[in-house]
Scaffold this active site. Structure first.
Site, PDB file in Angstrom:
ATOM      1  N   TYR A 267     -10.663  -3.723  11.869  1.00  0.00           N
ATOM      2  CA  TYR A 267      -9.488  -2.835  11.887  1.00  0.00           C
ATOM      3  C   TYR A 267      -9.294  -2.250  13.292  1.00  0.00           C
ATOM      4  O   TYR A 267      -8.204  -2.301  13.862  1.00  0.00           O
ATOM      5  CB  TYR A 267      -9.644  -1.709  10.858  1.00  0.00           C
ATOM      6  CG  TYR A 267      -8.696  -0.562  11.108  1.00  0.00           C
ATOM      7  CD1 TYR A 267      -7.351  -0.678  10.783  1.00  0.00           C
ATOM      8  CD2 TYR A 267      -9.125   0.623  11.720  1.00  0.00           C
ATOM      9  CE1 TYR A 267      -6.461   0.356  11.054  1.00  0.00           C
ATOM     10  CE2 TYR A 267      -8.248   1.652  11.991  1.00  0.00           C
ATOM     11  CZ  TYR A 267      -6.921   1.515  11.661  1.00  0.00           C
ATOM     12  OH  TYR A 267      -6.043   2.532  11.941  1.00  0.00           O
TER      13      TYR A 267
ATOM     14  N   LEU B 260     -11.208  12.110   4.314  1.00  0.00           N
ATOM     15  CA  LEU B 260     -11.757  13.395   3.860  1.00  0.00           C
ATOM     16  C   LEU B 260     -10.756  14.232   3.056  1.00  0.00           C
ATOM     17  O   LEU B 260     -11.082  14.700   1.954  1.00  0.00           O
ATOM     18  CB  LEU B 260     -12.247  14.192   5.086  1.00  0.00           C
ATOM     19  CG  LEU B 260     -12.796  15.592   4.800  1.00  0.00           C
ATOM     20  CD1 LEU B 260     -14.035  15.505   3.900  1.00  0.00           C
ATOM     21  CD2 LEU B 260     -13.124  16.321   6.101  1.00  0.00           C
TER      22      LEU B 260
ATOM     23  N   ARG C   1     -13.652  16.246  14.071  1.00  0.00           N
ATOM     24  CA  ARG C   1     -12.416  15.459  14.204  1.00  0.00           C
ATOM     25  C   ARG C   1     -11.264  16.391  14.573  1.00  0.00           C
ATOM     26  O   ARG C   1     -11.334  17.603  14.382  1.00  0.00           O
ATOM     27  CB  ARG C   1     -12.048  14.770  12.876  1.00  0.00           C
ATOM     28  CG  ARG C   1     -13.050  13.745  12.388  1.00  0.00           C
ATOM     29  CD  ARG C   1     -13.022  12.480  13.217  1.00  0.00           C
ATOM     30  NE  ARG C   1     -13.935  11.486  12.678  1.00  0.00           N
ATOM     31  CZ  ARG C   1     -15.242  11.420  12.963  1.00  0.00           C
ATOM     32  NH1 ARG C   1     -15.787  12.300  13.785  1.00  0.00           N
ATOM     33  NH2 ARG C   1     -15.991  10.471  12.435  1.00  0.00           N
TER      34      ARG C   1
ATOM     35  N   LYS D  98      -5.225  -0.944   6.880  1.00  0.00           N
ATOM     36  CA  LYS D  98      -5.847   0.176   7.610  1.00  0.00           C
ATOM     37  C   LYS D  98      -7.183   0.646   7.058  1.00  0.00           C
ATOM     38  O   LYS D  98      -7.670   1.697   7.460  1.00  0.00           O
ATOM     39  CB  LYS D  98      -4.863   1.343   7.671  1.00  0.00           C
ATOM     40  CG  LYS D  98      -4.469   1.872   6.303  1.00  0.00           C
ATOM     41  CD  LYS D  98      -3.739   3.186   6.405  1.00  0.00           C
ATOM     42  CE  LYS D  98      -3.592   3.812   5.045  1.00  0.00           C
ATOM     43  NZ  LYS D  98      -2.988   5.110   5.041  1.00  0.00           N
TER      44      LYS D  98
ATOM     45  N   SER E 123      -4.445   4.199  17.250  1.00  0.00           N
ATOM     46  CA  SER E 123      -5.439   5.113  16.686  1.00  0.00           C
ATOM     47  C   SER E 123      -6.448   5.532  17.744  1.00  0.00           C
ATOM     48  O   SER E 123      -6.779   4.758  18.653  1.00  0.00           O
ATOM     49  CB  SER E 123      -6.166   4.372  15.558  1.00  0.00           C
ATOM     50  OG  SER E 123      -7.304   5.084  15.153  1.00  0.00           O
TER      51      SER E 123
ATOM     52  N   ASN F  21       0.849  -1.197   0.000  1.00  0.00           N
ATOM     53  CA  ASN F  21       0.000   0.000   0.000  1.00  0.00           C
ATOM     54  C   ASN F  21       0.887   1.249   0.000  1.00  0.00           C
ATOM     55  O   ASN F  21       0.574   2.247   0.641  1.00  0.00           O
ATOM     56  CB  ASN F  21      -0.931  -0.028   1.220  1.00  0.00           C
ATOM     57  CG  ASN F  21      -2.006   1.035   1.143  1.00  0.00           C
ATOM     58  OD1 ASN F  21      -2.327   1.527   0.061  1.00  0.00           O
ATOM     59  ND2 ASN F  21      -2.551   1.430   2.277  1.00  0.00           N
TER      60      ASN F  21
ATOM     61  N   THR G 260      -9.312   5.540  17.276  1.00  0.00           N
ATOM     62  CA  THR G 260     -10.471   4.668  17.055  1.00  0.00           C
ATOM     63  C   THR G 260     -10.690   3.736  18.257  1.00  0.00           C
ATOM     64  O   THR G 260     -11.804   3.259  18.477  1.00  0.00           O
ATOM     65  CB  THR G 260     -10.300   3.878  15.730  1.00  0.00           C
ATOM     66  OG1 THR G 260     -11.519   3.273  15.400  1.00  0.00           O
ATOM     67  CG2 THR G 260      -9.240   2.813  15.812  1.00  0.00           C
TER      68      THR G 260
ATOM     69  N   PHE H  35       4.634   0.738  11.806  1.00  0.00           N
ATOM     70  CA  PHE H  35       3.506   1.329  11.077  1.00  0.00           C
ATOM     71  C   PHE H  35       2.778   0.293  10.219  1.00  0.00           C
ATOM     72  O   PHE H  35       1.587   0.432   9.975  1.00  0.00           O
ATOM     73  CB  PHE H  35       3.993   2.422  10.109  1.00  0.00           C
ATOM     74  CG  PHE H  35       4.575   3.636  10.757  1.00  0.00           C
ATOM     75  CD1 PHE H  35       3.750   4.586  11.342  1.00  0.00           C
ATOM     76  CD2 PHE H  35       5.941   3.849  10.765  1.00  0.00           C
ATOM     77  CE1 PHE H  35       4.285   5.722  11.926  1.00  0.00           C
ATOM     78  CE2 PHE H  35       6.486   4.992  11.344  1.00  0.00           C
ATOM     79  CZ  PHE H  35       5.654   5.921  11.925  1.00  0.00           C
TER      80      PHE H  35
ATOM     81  N   LYS I 263      -6.199  -2.751  16.435  1.00  0.00           N
ATOM     82  CA  LYS I 263      -5.440  -1.738  17.185  1.00  0.00           C
ATOM     83  C   LYS I 263      -5.579  -1.989  18.688  1.00  0.00           C
ATOM     84  O   LYS I 263      -4.605  -1.892  19.447  1.00  0.00           O
ATOM     85  CB  LYS I 263      -5.916  -0.324  16.820  1.00  0.00           C
ATOM     86  CG  LYS I 263      -5.578   0.093  15.405  1.00  0.00           C
ATOM     87  CD  LYS I 263      -4.073   0.169  15.171  1.00  0.00           C
ATOM     88  CE  LYS I 263      -3.687   0.406  13.732  1.00  0.00           C
ATOM     89  NZ  LYS I 263      -2.275   0.131  13.420  1.00  0.00           N
TER      90      LYS I 263
HETATM   91  C1  WQD Z   1     -13.229  12.390   8.614  1.00  0.00           C
HETATM   92  C2  WQD Z   1     -14.592  13.063   8.644  1.00  0.00           C
HETATM   93  C3  WQD Z   1     -16.386  11.696   7.823  1.00  0.00           C
HETATM   94  C4  WQD Z   1     -15.017  11.580   3.657  1.00  0.00           C
HETATM   95  C5  WQD Z   1     -10.522   7.092   9.777  1.00  0.00           C
HETATM   96  C6  WQD Z   1     -10.368   5.809  10.536  1.00  0.00           C
HETATM   97  C7  WQD Z   1      -9.443   5.999  11.683  1.00  0.00           C
HETATM   98  C8  WQD Z   1      -8.126   6.532  11.222  1.00  0.00           C
HETATM   99  C9  WQD Z   1      -8.242   7.676  10.279  1.00  0.00           C
HETATM  100  C10 WQD Z   1      -6.626   5.129   9.863  1.00  0.00           C
HETATM  101  C11 WQD Z   1     -15.703  12.131   9.107  1.00  0.00           C
HETATM  102  C12 WQD Z   1     -16.188  12.913   6.950  1.00  0.00           C
HETATM  103  C13 WQD Z   1     -15.128  11.835   5.007  1.00  0.00           C
HETATM  104  C14 WQD Z   1     -15.966  12.173   2.778  1.00  0.00           C
HETATM  105  C15 WQD Z   1     -17.029  13.208   4.673  1.00  0.00           C
HETATM  106  N1  WQD Z   1      -7.327   5.443  10.832  1.00  0.00           N
HETATM  107  N2  WQD Z   1     -16.113  12.625   5.508  1.00  0.00           N
HETATM  108  N3  WQD Z   1     -16.933  12.973   3.328  1.00  0.00           N
HETATM  109  O1  WQD Z   1     -13.373   8.282   9.778  1.00  0.00           O
HETATM  110  O2  WQD Z   1     -12.390  10.062  11.281  1.00  0.00           O
HETATM  111  O3  WQD Z   1     -11.042   8.086  10.641  1.00  0.00           O
HETATM  112  O4  WQD Z   1      -9.241   7.448   9.290  1.00  0.00           O
HETATM  113  O5  WQD Z   1      -5.879   4.681   9.289  1.00  0.00           O
HETATM  114  O6  WQD Z   1      -9.290   4.822  12.362  1.00  0.00           O
HETATM  115  O7  WQD Z   1     -11.640   5.420  11.022  1.00  0.00           O
HETATM  116  O8  WQD Z   1     -11.499   9.810   8.958  1.00  0.00           O
HETATM  117  O9  WQD Z   1     -11.035  11.069   6.905  1.00  0.00           O
HETATM  118  O10 WQD Z   1     -12.594   9.089   6.778  1.00  0.00           O
HETATM  119  O11 WQD Z   1     -13.349  11.154   7.916  1.00  0.00           O
HETATM  120  O12 WQD Z   1     -17.917  13.949   5.087  1.00  0.00           O
HETATM  121  O13 WQD Z   1     -15.934  11.967   1.561  1.00  0.00           O
HETATM  122  O14 WQD Z   1     -14.937  13.438   7.311  1.00  0.00           O
HETATM  123  O15 WQD Z   1     -17.744  11.414   7.991  1.00  0.00           O
HETATM  124  O16 WQD Z   1     -16.572  12.905   9.870  1.00  0.00           O
HETATM  125  P1  WQD Z   1     -12.211   9.056  10.207  1.00  0.00           P
HETATM  126  P2  WQD Z   1     -12.086  10.251   7.550  1.00  0.00           P
END
Ligand code: WQD
Length: 341
Positions: free
Chosen positions: A151, A202, A233, A86, A126, A36, A128, A82, A155
């Site tokens: 996942y 995001l 977040r 994920k 994380s 990856n 999470t 790392f 962790k």
């Molecule tokens: C952030 C916010 C979405 C995409 C995840 C894993 C976590 C960690 C990091 C990784 C949320 C919103 C997202 C989009 C949106 N681990 N969103 N539209 O879910 O907080 O965390 O990644 O390796 O364990 O769960 O991150 O970036 O997916 O989302 O509105 O197209 O953006 O709902 O509120 P998340 P994210």
């Protein structure tokens, strides 16, 4: 020059950590199977640190190959782990793969660290593990809630494996770093995130949307109990995050005694909504971003952000870069990728 193994060192957070390790006088040794990640990260690293880091293209689950690497390198003092699968959604479809890969690679690494007396382990965990915490900001004493995905389980289980393994006297001390939401790229734009396919996260979705690779961003829900209804977040710049690993290694190195384990949050202490991120991206880059409101994404927590006192006082680390810095650097990286495509 203390030698540190960096599994997943060609990946997003791993490569940025290699830069900070080199800057702090460590010698990083990358282990990456490129499942990856991309070899171009090594060229990017060369541009930043002046020489290509040593890299073993091996799988962390391959005990014999990992042992050969330990034997060849000789004087390793620790490892940052790392390398792991994920993707939250994929883990629901492929739980066995996730458990096998993420748990076994840790066990192989720890076994060899004990055997070869490389006592300092930093583990990539994380936020999470907290699920939706009752109290915000969330601190390291908050309960570990049942994981929402395999996942997330990996962790939690890995943290538990490390905690129990480091509680007996043997050459192994460890720190788990609980990352909040890593964003950004190196300001030189020589390394950054390389999502495969459509990004789930995001910020990569935003930057790909802004160059026209993806449709307008869908905001996953605007009816949460937050200031504007979208999820909150704690977005942490990957360069700040990378620096926390160096601090963790330095703390482990100093830790007296034969047993040591601790966990630290790595976040900014600030929460931002999805709509705030979109606005901040437009401000930081001058680029207008289209978006629409969609339904909630299943499994999303409503809001989470870090309490940062423990990492500030215990690690001597705190975030220095802003959300705008992260978005500007992510955008710079995206533009470079697009121009080179
Ligand atoms: C952030 C916010 C979405 C995409 C995840 C894993 C976590 C960690 C990091 C990784 C949320 C919103 C997202 C989009 C949106 N681990 N969103 N539209 O879910 O907080 O965390 O990644 O390796 O364990 O769960 O991150 O970036 O997916 O989302 O509105 O197209 O953006 O709902 O509120 P998340 P994210």
């Amino acid at each position: 020059m203390k030698k540190i193994i960096v599994t997943g060192g060609a990946g997003f957070i791993g490569s940025h950590t290699v830069v900070e390790l080199a800057a702090a006088g460590f010698t990083p040794v990358i282990v990456d199977n490129f499942s990856n990640s991309d070899r171009s990260a090594l060229e990017g690293l060369k541009k930043i640190i002046g020489s290509e880091p040593v890299c073993y293209a091996i799988d962390g689950n391959d005990y014999a190959a990992m042992e050969e690497m330990f034997r060849k390198e000789g004087d390793v003092v620790g490892a940052i782990h790392f390398a792991a699968y994920k993707a939250v959604g994929e883990s629901v479809q492929k739980p066995i793969d996730y458990f096998r890969n993420n748990l076994n690679s840790l066990l192989v690494l720890m076994d060899l660290m004990v055997k070869y007396k490389a006592p300092n382990l930093v583990f990539s965990s994380s936020c999470t593990v907290y699920g939706q915490p009752e109290k915000l900001p969330v601190n390291e004493q908050s309960p570990i809630l049942p994981a929402q995905s395999p996942y997330g389980s990996t962790k939690q289980i890995c943290e538990e494996i490390i905690k129990q393994t480091t509680s007996v006297k043997q050459p192994l001390k460890a720190i788990s770093l609980r990352y909040f939401n890593p964003i950004g790229a190196h300001p030189s734009a020589n390394i950054g995130e390389l999502p495969i396919g459509t990004p789930n996260n995001l910020v990569p979705f935003i930057t790909q949307s802004a160059v026209g690779l993806r449709p307008p961003v869908t905001v996953f829900g605007n009816d949460y109990n937050t200031p504007d209804g979208s999820c909150v977040r704690d977005y942490i710049h990957v360069v700040d995050l990378a620096k926390a690993h160096v601090k963790a290694l330095q703390l482990l190195d100093k830790a007296e005694g034969t047993t040591y384990y601790d966990v630290f949050n790595v976040g900014t202490g600030r929460g931002n909504t999805v709509l705030e991120v979109i606005k901040a991206f437009e401000e930081a880059t001058g680029k207008k971003l289209g978006y629409k409101i969609g339904p909630r994404r299943s499994g999303d927590v409503e809001k989470i952000y870090a309490e940062v006192e423990k990492s500030r006082d215990g690690l001597g680390w705190q975030a220095e870069l802003s959300l705008q810095d992260g978005l500007r650097d992510a955008w710079r990286w995206q533009q470079k990728l697009t121009n080179n495509a």
